[in-house]
Write an enzyme that holds these catalytic residues in place. Structure first.
Site, PDB file in Angstrom:
ATOM      1  N   GLY A   1       0.809  -1.232   0.000  1.00  0.00           N
ATOM      2  CA  GLY A   1       0.000   0.000   0.000  1.00  0.00           C
ATOM      3  C   GLY A   1       0.830   1.264   0.000  1.00  0.00           C
TER       4      GLY A   1
ATOM      5  N   GLU B   1       1.647   4.579  -5.586  1.00  0.00           N
ATOM      6  CA  GLU B   1       0.501   5.215  -6.234  1.00  0.00           C
ATOM      7  C   GLU B   1      -0.225   4.168  -7.061  1.00  0.00           C
ATOM      8  OE1 GLU B   1      -0.044   8.841  -5.799  1.00  0.00           O
ATOM      9  OE2 GLU B   1       1.235   8.031  -4.236  1.00  0.00           O
TER      10      GLU B   1
ATOM     11  N   LYS C   1       5.695  16.731  -4.341  1.00  0.00           N
ATOM     12  CA  LYS C   1       5.888  17.078  -2.922  1.00  0.00           C
ATOM     13  C   LYS C   1       6.890  18.233  -2.787  1.00  0.00           C
ATOM     14  CE  LYS C   1       4.730  12.385  -1.591  1.00  0.00           C
ATOM     15  NZ  LYS C   1       5.237  11.013  -1.483  1.00  0.00           N
TER      16      LYS C   1
HETATM   17  N1  HSE Z   1       3.211   6.653  -3.210  1.00  0.00           N
HETATM   18  C1  HSE Z   1       3.636   7.574  -2.201  1.00  0.00           C
HETATM   19  C2  HSE Z   1       5.007   7.163  -1.711  1.00  0.00           C
HETATM   20  C3  HSE Z   1       2.641   7.588  -1.093  1.00  0.00           C
HETATM   21  O1  HSE Z   1       5.426   6.042  -1.982  1.00  0.00           O
HETATM   22  O2  HSE Z   1       5.668   7.961  -1.055  1.00  0.00           O
HETATM   23  C4  HSE Z   1       2.845   8.678  -0.083  1.00  0.00           C
HETATM   24  O3  HSE Z   1       2.740   9.940  -0.665  1.00  0.00           O
END
Ligand code: HSE
Length: 406
Positions: free
Chosen positions: A180, A183, A198
């Site tokens: 989990g 994305e 980010k």
């Molecule tokens: N897919 C993102 C990651 C989830 O692996 O950091 C958190 O933003």
């Protein structure tokens, strides 16, 4: 203080974790009274009363009893429509949608100003690490010089498994998905696009400037090869996917995302698996380091919960640096030192190097180490899309800055 009556939009890994976390947080004074899902029949890990579920975001937006919309879907444009409409209707919003925020922050800042409603999004960046609120509040002055770190948990998980444990890249990616962290389209994780989104959000709160993602250099890890790992190991380094925003002389700053050789004496060397690490550098305090789980349902839900409880106390971002400090100017006019590995795409001749310092050639493996302008890398995106190459930053430029007296 208001009790929070929440309409939750999105009920995947993060939404379901939030449902459970809110149930555990007695002092949150928050309850989820409606949940917008894509499909009513989809099997889920948590059981919720059927009456809570809807497939229409309008059921949440038009419900006057709902004073907070929490949005955790993975479609940036649908997210923007829901978030902006909620703000227009005077509802506060908590969002974890970094792609949407990175694209639409200027409009969302204006909407908050015009409507008086607040939008919080600490969960959008670095999962459980409270990076946005700290940049906004504690670092609300002009001393900050640099924010640099590992902002994507999935790619860091993959690099850890491949680099430290000799596991296969594709297997590690599959595990990041199963756990989990990734994305729904994991290309965004490994290409650096998620880290870039980010970084855009972090930069707005770090130095008060919004730069659209399309103007920023990003290079990811999908083409990382055994030779690159061997090269790094021989030098005692690890390879990490690093995002950075750095102030430069003459009121300028730069930002980019790319793999970087990281020496053992750097904080981020020890950031493994799905953890994220953010190094904040300033004029009087040198470095500070924030570390924590950057991906996964519960870590992200803990950050959403913190934004929910902050809204209970009427907290809002004031975007103080945007309003009250001199804003530096974004530039890509600076040299980087790179390791560039290739086989048939001859990067030694195709890229406009300022200087090549080292070149290696064998029948199966070629690389150059040299200096190149960041602006030229941005212009070379079609060459850099080749599958037989890998680029890695050698942070000498910033190492030079490290020698300056603080
Ligand atoms: N897919 C993102 C990651 C989830 O692996 O950091 C958190 O933003």
């Amino acid at each position: 203080m208001n009790d929070m009556t929440i309409g939750l939009v999105g009920f995947g890994t993060v939404g379901q974790a939030l449902y459970k976390v809110i149930g555990r947080a007695a002092n949150a004074h928050a309850s989820i009274t409606k949940i917008c899902v894509r499909s009513l029949d989809k099997p889920r890990d948590v059981e919720v009363p059927a009456g809570l579920l809807t497939t229409s975001p309008d059921d949440i937006l038009s419900d006057p009893s709902i004073n907070l919309v929490v949005e955790v879907i993975d479609n940036a444009e649908a997210s923007f429509r829901i978030v902006s409409e909620a703000l227009r209707r005077g509802k506060n919003v908590v969002s974890g949608n970094k792609a949407m925020l990175a694209r639409h922050l200027p409009e969302l800042m204006e909407l908050q100003r015009a409507t008086g409603a607040a939008l919080l999004y600490d969960a959008s960046s670095c999962g459980s690490i409270p990076v946005i609120r700290n940049l906004e509040e504690y670092y609300d002055n002009d001393l900050l010089l640099e924010v640099k770190g590992i902002l994507n948990g999935s790619s860091n998980f993959i690099l850890s498994r491949v680099f430290d444990h000799g596991e296969d890249y594709a297997d590690a990616l599959l595990r990041a998905q199963k756990l989990g962290f990734a994305e729904s389209d994991p290309t965004h994780d490994v290409s650096g696009a998620d880290s870039l989104n980010k970084l855009v959000i972090i930069t707005l709160h770090a130095i008060g400037v919004y730069v659209a993602p399309s103007g920023i250099f990003v290079y990811g890890i999908p083409t990382l090869g055994d030779e690159d790992i061997r090269y790094a190991r021989e030098k005692g380094m690890k390879i990490k996917l690093v995002a950075q925003v750095v102030k430069l002389p003459d009121n300028r700053f730069t930002m980019f995302v790319m793999p970087e050789f990281v020496a053992p004496n750097r904080y981020i060397y020890a950031v493994d698996d799905e953890y994220n690490g953010v190094v904040i550098r300033g004029e009087c305090y040198d470095r500070q380091f924030m570390f924590g789980k950057g991906a996964g349902g519960y870590p992200t839900a803990s950050s959403l919960l913190s934004d929910i409880t902050a809204l209970r106390h009427d907290y809002r971002y004031e975007y103080k640096k945007t309003a009250f400090t001199p804003r530096p100017v974004y530039t890509t006019d600076l040299p980087l030192k790179l390791y560039a590995r290739f086989s048939t795409t001859d990067l030694a001749t195709l890229l406009p190097w300022k200087e090549i310092r080292e070149e290696y050639r064998s029948p199966s493996y070629r690389y150059v180490v040299g200096e190149i302008m960041l602006s030229d890398l941005l212009k070379s995106s079609s060459i850099l899309a080749a599958a037989d190459i890998f680029l890695c930053n050698i942070p000498y430029f910033f190492a030079g800055r490290d020698d300056l007296p603080s």
